[in-house]
Design an enzyme around this catalytic site. Structure first.
Site, short mmCIF file in Angstrom:
data_model
loop_
_atom_site.label_atom_id
_atom_site.label_comp_id
_atom_site.label_asym_id
_atom_site.label_seq_id
_atom_site.Cartn_x
_atom_site.Cartn_y
_atom_site.Cartn_z
CE LYS A 1 2.17 -1.37 2.85
NZ LYS A 1 3.10 -0.72 3.78
CB SER B 1 1.31 5.13 -5.40
OG SER B 1 2.04 5.57 -6.53
#
Length: 307
Positions: free
Chosen positions: A178, A247
């Site tokens: 991740k 994001s």
């Protein structure tokens, strides 16, 4: 089950809200505007299957963790130690703590602060705050958590609530995977001010992202972490599954808040420097986001025509 969410932003509100919808007693520790809205109107969860309003407890007081069976620790990586210090006097010895944070070292840092074990977890969810007390879910919603006392029971409860949780001893690989995905997308989204699907097709972008991934892989190997063989396809696929997602770094910049970039690309740069691994593309992205942070924090420095 009594659950307390420390740092109820998008991730904390979504997971806490879904557990409350499933009938568990949930308290959100959040910023004043969110607390006020949730106390007044409840928490609004907007999903593909409709809008759900759930009434649950909300407070600014960290002492709310006193009666918790499980604490979901969801603060920004930059706030791990100070937020942990506020919780430490109020935690019972039997309370389980899951770190639902970006980066790879938050559970370790929080455990040092609290002087007790913390379960590292990997969060896969696309969500954002649409306003005070209003979380908008864009996709996914699963967790991987490392083994710990009671974690099998808690994982089953989350899974029953529609939040699949896998208990795994190989959390380090998942955390690093991740981290690499975040390093590939977060800074570019923040610098460009675009969601993932809008910049992925621009000439040269995927080449730069591949460079980021390769640098991260070299640092991971030096640390002793084995990353999946299909890491690049996983990274590339995010733009299709989360094409409208901005994001968290981009959202922080838009709100004039400090970003977590030092714990994403910055972590790779720092580790690389310590281990003798070159990370020039990650370094460039790190410095550009830091400059964007400075510009967001000091708008008076901007030229008159750019205001």
């Amino acid at each position: 089950m009594r659950i307390v969410v420390m740092g109820a932003g998008a991730v904390g509100c979504y997971f806490g809200g879904m557990m409350a919808l499933a009938g568990h007693a949930v308290t959100l520790i959040a910023r004043p505007l969110h607390v006020e809205a949730i106390r007044r109107d409840g928490l609004l969860i907007e999903r593909a299957d409709g809008r759900h309003r759930v009434h649950l407890a909300a407070t600014e007081d960290p002492a709310a963790v006193t009666e918790a069976d499980l604490v979901l620790f969801c603060v920004k990586s930059t706030d791990t130690e100070p937020a942990g210090e506020t919780l430490r006097p109020h935690l019972r010895s039997e309370t389980a703590i899951w770190s639902l944070q970006n980066g790879v070292d938050n559970a370790e840092r929080l455990a040092r602060t609290l002087g007790r074990p913390v379960s590292a977890s990997v969060v896969y969810v696309a969500a954002g705050m649409a306003g005070p007390g209003h979380v908008r879910h864009h996709g996914r919603g699963e967790l991987i958590v490392e083994p710990g006392p009671g974690n099998d029971v808690y994982a089953a409860a989350f899974t029953e609530a529609g939040l699949p949780v896998t208990v795994s001893r190989d959390v380090a690989t998942a955390l690093w995977t991740k981290l690499v995905i975040n390093c590939a997308y977060n800074a570019i989204s923040a610098i460009a001010g675009l969601p993932y699907g809008s910049f992925i097709g621009e000439p040269g972008v995927t080449d730069m992202m591949r460079d980021v991934v390769d640098e991260c892989g070299a640092v991971a190997a030096a640390v002793g972490v084995s990353l999946p063989d299909d890491l690049w396809p996983q990274v590339r696929a995010i733009a299709a599954t989360m094409k409208g997602q901005m994001s968290s770094t981009a959202l922080d910049l838009a709100r004039g808040r400090p970003t977590e970039i030092d714990h994403l690309n910055g972590y790779i740069v720092t580790k690389g420097a310590a281990l003798g691994v070159a990370t020039p593309v990650n370094r460039a992205l790190l410095l550009l986001v830091r400059l964007r942070e400075r510009a967001a924090a000091r708008p008076e420095d901007a030229p008159e025509a750019a205001r």
